[in-house]
Design a protein around this motif. Structure first.
Motif, mmCIF file in Angstrom:
data_model
loop_
_atom_site.group_PDB
_atom_site.id
_atom_site.type_symbol
_atom_site.label_atom_id
_atom_site.label_comp_id
_atom_site.label_asym_id
_atom_site.label_seq_id
_atom_site.Cartn_x
_atom_site.Cartn_y
_atom_site.Cartn_z
ATOM 1 N N ALA A 278 0.891 -1.175 -0.128
ATOM 2 C CA ALA A 278 0.178 -0.093 -0.103
ATOM 3 C C ALA A 278 0.866 1.194 -0.167
ATOM 4 N N GLY A 279 1.953 1.153 0.944
ATOM 5 C CA GLY A 279 3.022 2.318 0.701
ATOM 6 C C GLY A 279 3.490 2.675 -0.571
ATOM 7 N N VAL A 280 4.026 1.514 -1.384
ATOM 8 C CA VAL A 280 4.707 1.732 -2.311
ATOM 9 C C VAL A 280 3.543 2.405 -3.505
ATOM 10 N N LEU A 281 2.442 1.824 -3.653
ATOM 11 C CA LEU A 281 1.206 2.240 -4.356
ATOM 12 C C LEU A 281 1.019 3.411 -4.182
ATOM 13 N N SER A 282 0.847 4.074 -2.835
ATOM 14 C CA SER A 282 0.558 5.362 -2.690
ATOM 15 C C SER A 282 1.515 6.466 -3.143
ATOM 16 N N LYS A 283 2.648 5.873 -2.971
ATOM 17 C CA LYS A 283 3.807 6.960 -3.463
ATOM 18 C C LYS A 283 3.923 6.935 -5.020
ATOM 19 N N THR A 284 3.784 5.806 -5.574
ATOM 20 C CA THR A 284 4.140 5.852 -6.935
ATOM 21 C C THR A 284 2.814 5.574 -8.110
ATOM 22 N N GLY A 285 1.904 5.156 -7.317
ATOM 23 C CA GLY A 285 0.552 4.801 -8.335
ATOM 24 C C GLY A 285 0.664 3.588 -8.884
ATOM 25 N N SER A 286 1.722 2.740 -8.779
ATOM 26 C CA SER A 286 1.739 1.385 -9.423
ATOM 27 C C SER A 286 1.514 0.509 -8.486
ATOM 28 N N VAL A 287 0.640 -0.499 -8.616
ATOM 29 C CA VAL A 287 0.445 -1.617 -8.103
ATOM 30 C C VAL A 287 1.303 -2.599 -8.453
ATOM 31 N N TRP A 288 1.796 -2.623 -9.400
ATOM 32 C CA TRP A 288 2.887 -3.633 -9.792
ATOM 33 C C TRP A 288 4.225 -3.496 -9.359
ATOM 34 N N LEU A 289 4.532 -2.412 -9.103
ATOM 35 C CA LEU A 289 5.799 -1.750 -8.307
ATOM 36 C C LEU A 289 5.513 -2.240 -6.804
ATOM 37 N N GLY A 290 4.385 -2.083 -6.187
ATOM 38 C CA GLY A 290 3.990 -2.458 -4.792
ATOM 39 C C GLY A 290 3.954 -3.824 -4.797
ATOM 40 N N LEU A 291 3.640 -4.633 -5.587
ATOM 41 C CA LEU A 291 3.541 -5.942 -5.541
ATOM 42 C C LEU A 291 5.019 -6.516 -5.697
ATOM 43 N N ALA A 292 5.637 -5.996 -6.481
ATOM 44 C CA ALA A 292 7.084 -6.378 -6.785
ATOM 45 C C ALA A 292 8.059 -6.344 -5.381
ATOM 46 N N VAL A 293 7.738 -5.033 -4.801
ATOM 47 C CA VAL A 293 8.738 -4.659 -3.575
ATOM 48 C C VAL A 293 8.072 -5.548 -2.340
ATOM 49 N N ALA A 294 7.014 -5.954 -2.102
ATOM 50 C CA ALA A 294 6.386 -6.390 -1.387
ATOM 51 C C ALA A 294 6.656 -7.912 -1.485
ATOM 52 N N SER A 295 6.850 -8.662 -2.804
ATOM 53 C CA SER A 295 7.204 -10.002 -3.043
ATOM 54 C C SER A 295 8.812 -10.105 -2.578
#
Length: 133
Positions: free
Chosen positions: A94-111
């Motif tokens: 959620a933090g990465v999604l909030s900062k970047t707008g990219s669910v895919w980047l959020g998914l990559a970082v969390a993974s």
């Protein structure tokens, strides 16, 4: 909505992880398994408009109950780590999604965080098993 998604994704992840271990091997615990879990929780929540952090946290609670039952209620460490870990992965997503707008980047970082976490836990368990021999 979050409860339904968490329950469905916990069931899906359980089945997918079993298939991974059966057909690929235990290495999936520190490779494909965490990525599949993160993708399932995150993408279903995101595309169905559910809150990501609660879905991840509830998934952790479901996994904690499973861990506790498998251990016959003897230890609380694994269940507590399930709740804390999955909540953390949800917050990262959620933090990465909030900062970047990219669910895919959020998914990559969390993974990446989840894989790293699992490697760390497996190493601790392996060291503990070596010391008990």
């Amino acid at each position: 909505m979050e409860y339904v998604i968490a329950a469905l994704m916990a069931g899906l992840s359980f089945l997918v992880n079993r298939l991974f271990v059966r057909y690929i091997g235990p290495v999936t615990v520190i490779s494909l398994g965490p990525v599949a879990e993160e993708a399932a929780k995150t993408l279903f929540a995101y595309y169905l408009g559910a809150a990501i952090i609660p879905v991840h946290a509830l998934f952790g609670v479901i996994e904690a109950i499973y861990d506790w039952i498998q251990d016959e209620g003897r230890h609380l460490t694994a269940p507590l780590l399930s709740i804390m870990g999955h909540s953390f992965f949800g917050a990262v997503t959620a933090g990465v999604l909030s900062k970047t707008g990219s669910v895919w980047l959020g998914l990559a970082v969390a993974s990446t965080a989840h894989v790293t976490y699992n490697v760390f836990v497996v190493r601790i368990l392996a060291n503990k098993a070596d010391k008990n021999r």
